[in-house]
Design an enzyme around this catalytic site. Sequence first.
Site, PDB file in Angstrom:
ATOM      1  N   SER A 144      41.775  35.194  44.794  1.00 29.05           N
ATOM      2  CA  SER A 144      43.129  34.286  44.769  1.00 29.05           C
ATOM      3  C   SER A 144      43.595  33.884  43.621  1.00 29.05           C
ATOM      4  CB  SER A 144      43.253  33.509  45.856  1.00 29.05           C
ATOM      5  OG  SER A 144      44.364  32.611  45.914  1.00 29.05           O
ATOM      6  N   TYR A 157      39.825  26.265  50.645  1.00 30.20           N
ATOM      7  CA  TYR A 157      40.170  27.663  50.329  1.00 30.20           C
ATOM      8  C   TYR A 157      39.696  27.932  48.786  1.00 30.20           C
ATOM      9  CZ  TYR A 157      43.317  31.756  49.925  1.00 30.20           C
ATOM     10  OH  TYR A 157      43.802  32.855  49.826  1.00 30.20           O
TER      11      TYR A 157
END
Length: 265
Positions: A144, A157
């Site tokens: 990401s 995350y």
Amino acid sequence: MGLVQGKAGIVTGAAGGIGRATAILYAKEGASVLVSDLESCRAGGEETVALIKAQGGRAVFVAADVAKAADAQKLVESCVSNFGALNFAFNNAGILAVGFTSEVEEDEFDRIMEVDVKGVWLCMKYQLRHMMKNGGGVIINTSSEGGLVGTPLAGPYVAAKHAVIGLTKTAAGEYANMNIRVNSIAPGTIATPMVLSLPQEAQQMLMAPQPLHRLGTPDEVAQGVVWLSSDRASFVTGITLSIDGGATSNAQSYDPSTSPSKLGV
Ligand SMILES: NC(=O)c1ccc[n+]([C@@H]2O[C@H](COP(=O)([O-])OP(=O)(O)OC[C@H]3O[C@@H](n4cnc5c(N)ncnc54)[C@H](O)[C@@H]3O)[C@@H](O)[C@H]2O)c1
């Protein structure tokens, strides 16, 4: 000839979003696709298969929880038994939890690590074992933008997605001489259920650093993944391909009012 003509591979987290778009593009580019997601997302996974079949492609759905070793192993076996080979794998399944670092609950942290880090590692483990014995292959892991830079409200995350890049780089080096390439992608803010389910304010905040100043589409991510999986990327391994509208190239949130077009330059 499609970009991945005659090849076969796995896409996890393919009941929707980036996984679905990539499964569809792999099939359009000539590959057979094992579409996987959680049993609870079977309907979405089967819909992905139906969309592929409707365009004349070849696909099957296999339910799996990537955080379970037996399931990760089963995906490799199912791909080989259905299509006779495992040439590529897109380890894309992932989850997000939102909260400041001091507020996130311990069980949320553990679950993120279990799916986003351990799940990718487990899938790679069994895919690599197969590819080592069968002449090689290509693995792409979904990291990401948050795997490259910090992101408010997403501590666990962000940590997990940084870890995906570490796993990717290490495996790329370890298996390079066995004709196995391993890369990751780092999407910015993409219009998928994961993002569209967030409040508008949060979506705007996530999109703010992107100079292209819109949400990316799942297909724009899929284009990068399929290219990395193809022989066109034959000299590319160990990289993280940013597909983020320019987000990680800018140190500050992008403000369109400072664009030369607005300042009359
Ligand atoms: N949408 C974005 O802006 C964005 C940005 C950067 C990275 N990503 C990453 O892209 C990947 C795909 O996300 P998406 O945006 O398409 O969202 P999504 O929620 O549509 O897709 C994630 C999929 O993973 C599946 N999944 C969750 N836990 C699983 C498990 N234990 N085993 C198997 N499958 C599981 C979900 O059921 C879901 O279908 C994720 O890894 C996500 O972190 C998304």
